[in-house]
Every structure is written in structure tokens, then in C-alpha cells.
Design a protein around this motif. Structure first.
Motif, short mmCIF file in Angstrom:
data_model
loop_
_atom_site.label_atom_id
_atom_site.label_comp_id
_atom_site.label_asym_id
_atom_site.label_seq_id
_atom_site.Cartn_x
_atom_site.Cartn_y
_atom_site.Cartn_z
N LEU A 165 0.81 -1.23 0.00
CA LEU A 165 0.00 0.00 0.00
C LEU A 165 0.83 1.27 0.00
O LEU A 165 0.42 2.28 -0.57
CB LEU A 165 -0.89 0.05 1.25
CG LEU A 165 -2.03 -0.95 1.33
CD1 LEU A 165 -2.81 -0.73 2.62
CD2 LEU A 165 -2.94 -0.81 0.11
N VAL A 166 1.99 1.20 0.66
CA VAL A 166 2.78 2.42 0.85
C VAL A 166 3.23 3.00 -0.49
O VAL A 166 3.48 4.20 -0.59
CB VAL A 166 3.97 2.13 1.80
CG1 VAL A 166 5.14 1.47 1.07
CG2 VAL A 166 4.42 3.38 2.53
N LEU A 167 3.28 2.16 -1.50
CA LEU A 167 3.70 2.64 -2.83
C LEU A 167 2.52 3.21 -3.62
O LEU A 167 2.67 3.58 -4.78
CB LEU A 167 4.39 1.52 -3.60
CG LEU A 167 5.65 0.98 -2.92
CD1 LEU A 167 6.17 -0.26 -3.64
CD2 LEU A 167 6.76 2.04 -2.87
N GLU A 168 1.35 3.24 -2.96
CA GLU A 168 0.12 3.76 -3.57
C GLU A 168 -0.11 3.17 -4.97
O GLU A 168 -0.20 3.90 -5.97
CB GLU A 168 0.16 5.30 -3.61
CG GLU A 168 0.18 5.89 -2.22
CD GLU A 168 0.43 7.39 -2.22
OE1 GLU A 168 0.31 8.02 -3.27
OE2 GLU A 168 0.77 7.91 -1.16
N PRO A 169 -0.19 1.85 -5.04
CA PRO A 169 -0.32 1.21 -6.35
C PRO A 169 -1.70 1.45 -6.97
O PRO A 169 -2.69 1.55 -6.25
CB PRO A 169 -0.15 -0.28 -6.04
CG PRO A 169 -0.57 -0.42 -4.63
CD PRO A 169 -0.22 0.87 -3.95
N GLU A 170 -1.71 1.54 -8.28
CA GLU A 170 -3.00 1.70 -8.98
C GLU A 170 -3.69 0.35 -9.13
O GLU A 170 -4.90 0.27 -9.26
CB GLU A 170 -2.76 2.31 -10.36
CG GLU A 170 -2.33 3.77 -10.25
CD GLU A 170 -1.42 4.17 -11.40
OE1 GLU A 170 -1.91 4.27 -12.53
OE2 GLU A 170 -0.22 4.37 -11.16
N LEU A 171 -2.87 -0.70 -9.14
CA LEU A 171 -3.39 -2.06 -9.25
C LEU A 171 -2.73 -2.90 -8.16
O LEU A 171 -1.51 -2.80 -7.97
CB LEU A 171 -3.03 -2.62 -10.64
CG LEU A 171 -3.30 -4.09 -10.91
CD1 LEU A 171 -4.80 -4.37 -10.95
CD2 LEU A 171 -2.68 -4.51 -12.25
N ILE A 172 -3.52 -3.69 -7.43
CA ILE A 172 -2.92 -4.62 -6.47
C ILE A 172 -3.28 -6.04 -6.87
O ILE A 172 -4.45 -6.37 -7.10
CB ILE A 172 -3.38 -4.37 -5.01
CG1 ILE A 172 -3.23 -2.91 -4.62
CG2 ILE A 172 -2.57 -5.25 -4.05
CD1 ILE A 172 -3.63 -2.60 -3.18
N LEU A 173 -2.26 -6.88 -6.99
CA LEU A 173 -2.44 -8.30 -7.31
C LEU A 173 -2.33 -9.08 -6.01
O LEU A 173 -1.37 -8.89 -5.25
CB LEU A 173 -1.34 -8.75 -8.29
CG LEU A 173 -1.17 -7.90 -9.54
CD1 LEU A 173 0.08 -8.32 -10.31
CD2 LEU A 173 -2.40 -8.01 -10.42
N TRP A 174 -3.28 -9.92 -5.77
CA TRP A 174 -3.28 -10.72 -4.53
C TRP A 174 -3.28 -12.19 -4.92
O TRP A 174 -4.21 -12.64 -5.59
CB TRP A 174 -4.54 -10.46 -3.71
CG TRP A 174 -4.84 -9.03 -3.37
CD1 TRP A 174 -5.40 -8.10 -4.19
CD2 TRP A 174 -4.64 -8.37 -2.11
NE1 TRP A 174 -5.55 -6.91 -3.51
CE2 TRP A 174 -5.10 -7.05 -2.24
CE3 TRP A 174 -4.11 -8.79 -0.87
CZ2 TRP A 174 -5.05 -6.13 -1.19
CZ3 TRP A 174 -4.07 -7.88 0.16
CH2 TRP A 174 -4.53 -6.56 0.01
#
Ligand SMILES: Nc1ncnc2c1ncn2[C@@H]1O[C@H](COP(=O)(O)OP(=O)(O)OP(=O)(O)O)[C@@H](O)[C@H]1O
Ligand SMILES: [Mg+2]
Length: 253
Positions: A151-160
Motif C-alpha cells: 500500500l505504501v507505494l500507492e499502487p493503482e493495481l494490487i495483485l493478490w
């Protein structure tokens, strides 16, 4: 907007992912499900090219990730967070140092990185654990550090990729609750591989079912689980009914 077009990967004689297409709108949570070995991890790992695709395109804001050179790919990866089943925290670093690392390596000043990491750890409920090393944190807490690190990198897309699969069942809930909050907030598009039916039912905007490398069904959660057309969908529907009956039995007692 995020889109995969005609994406494929084989390993030897195994067609792990077979010409798949999918799209996700900004802020959407898309859940990818299917039996073990059907190609979920291979799909998700191709998106930031941890696995190189054989064929196909991955569009992120109209940029095709498959065409990027190494420098461009590294820049793109900063916009894409990844949370794995195994947390991969660095044992000698404290929780906050683990979360700061990506920022510091990207030349963000330490004090700024510290404040941002602190905010991310507060968001996942770990304000009291900032200075603790991974070995004194529970599995659920370690996974929450890993989530803060993404989260800290403020991603536009998160893959889980099965973020709760290594956790004790009692700790699964705390991680799912954080994921639910993030999905509600809609700051990032989320592509989630999970076997957690409750998460899929409560949170997904869209479900994608895979089988043997192919997408066999895509749709809104209700349609997929109430009126499935694929075998995989029918198996999930039966599983939901079984779990509902089991919980009714417990509640009646
Ligand atoms: N590095 C590899 N080398 C050879 N075969 C592989 C490799 N990675 C995956 N495979 C094969 O590709 C297929 C898809 O694997 P993948 O890990 O994507 O499945 P999955 O849906 O994530 O399964 P699971 O739910 O068990 O995690 C499987 O048959 C697997 O054995
Ligand atoms: Mg997998």
C-alpha cells in the motif's frame, strides 16, 4: 482501465494459461477462482512479468506491459502492488523498515518514508507493532505488514495471490477485513486470487472462473454463484450451499 488480451503461457507440455481475456475498471475488485493448477498464479504473475508470457498483451492505462524494456518495466512495477501467499518479509528488519524499504530504494528521503510507512501500518491496524521484527508477529500480522508494504507505494493495481492461504483460520478474518476495507475505498483496482468464498460473495464486483488454463465463466457475483453455467461454477455453488447448511446446523444448536 486494465485489460488482458489473448494471454498464454506453457511450461513444457502443460498449457498453464490458454489465450485468456479479462478487463477490470479503475477501483474494481475482480476475484479469480478455480481449482488447483488451473493457472491462477501464472496469470497473476504474468501481469508484472514475474513470469514472461508466451503470447498476448497486458494493457495498463493503454500501455502494453509486454512491450516494456527493463527500465520501463521497473517503473511500471511501482504502480502494481503484489501480495503473495508467503509474506516474504525481511527477518532482520522491523515491521516499519520492511514497509519503508521500497520507498527508500526509490530514493524517497528516510524521514518521509518513515511517515508514509507509519500511515500504511496504521491503516492495517499495526500502530503498536512498528518496531517489531517479523518473528515476533503472528502470521496475520506479518501478512498485514506485507499488505502495508504494497500500500505504501500507492499502487493503482494490487495483485493478490491467495493472501490468506498460509494463515491459521482464526487469523484469516483479520486479513480479509483489511482487504474488504481496501476494496470499499476503491483507491486501487484489485485482482484477487482466493479460495475464500465469503470474500468473493461480499466484496467482488466481478468473478472470473478458470479451469485448465482457460476462463470458463465471467460475471457478476450473483449470476456466477446462483446460476453457474460452467462445471467449476456449479461446484462453487454446491460448496456455498454446503457451507450455508453447515452454519445453519451450528446456529440451530
Ligand atoms: N514454473 C513452472 N514449471 C512447470 N510447470 C509449472 C510452473 N508453474 C506452474 N506450472 C504448472 O502450470 C499449471 C498452472 O499452475 P498455477 O500455479 O498457475 O496454478 P494455480 O491455479 O495457481 O494453482 P493453485 O491453486 O494450486 O495455486 C499447473 O499445471 C502447474 O503445475
Ligand atoms: Mg496458485
Amino acid at each position: 482501465m486494465f485489460a488482458i488480451s489473448n494471454l498464454s503461457k506453457h511450461f513444457g507440455g502443460v498449457q498453464a494459461v490458454d489465450h485468456i481475456n479479462l478487463t477490470a475498471k479503475q477501483g474494481e475488485t475482480v476475484v479469480l477462482m478455480g481449482p488447483s493448477g488451473c493457472g491462477k498464479s501464472t496469470t497473476i504473475r504474468m501481469i508484472n512479468r514475474l513470469i514472461e508470457p508466451d503470447e498476448g498483451s497486458i494493457f495498463f492505462d493503454s500501455i502494453d506491459v509486454t512491450t516494456l524494456n527493463v527500465t520501463e518495466l521497473l517503473a511500471m512495477r511501482k504502480r502494481i502492488g503484489f501480495v503473495f501467499q508467503h509474506f516474504n518479509l525481511i527477518a532482520r528488519l522491523s515491521a516499519i523498515e520492511n514497509v519503508m524499504l521500497g520507498l527508500v530504494m526509490g530514493n524517497v528521503p528516510r524521514e518521509v518514508a518513515y511517515e508514509k510507512a507509519k500511515i500504511a501500518l496504521i491503516k492495517v491496524g499495526l500502530e503498536k507493532e512498528l518496531q517489531k521484527k517479523p518473528n515476533v508477529l503472528s502470521g496475520g500480522q506479518q501478512q498485514r505488514v506485507a499488505i502495508a508494504r504494497a500500500l505504501v507505494l500507492e499502487p493503482e493495481l494490487i495483485l493478490w495471490d491467495e493472501p490468506t492461504a498460509s494463515l491459521d483460520p482464526m487469523l484469516v478474518r483479520e486479513v480479509l477485513l483489511i482487504m474488504e476495507e481496501l476494496a470499499k475505498y476503491r483507491a486501487s483496482t484489485m485482482l484477487v486470487v482466493t479460495h475464500e468464498l465469503s470474500f468473493a460473495l461480499n466484496v467482488a464486483d466481478k468473478i472470473i472462473l478458470m479451469d485448465k488454463g482457460k476462463i470458463v465463466e465471467t460475471g457478476a457475483t450473483q449470476d456466477i454463484f446462483l446460476n453457474p453455467t460452467s462445471n467449476v461454477g456449479q461446484n462453487y455453488k454446491a460448496l456455498i450451499e454446503y457451507q450455508m447448511n453447515a452454519s445453519k446446523l451450528v446456529l440451530v444448536k
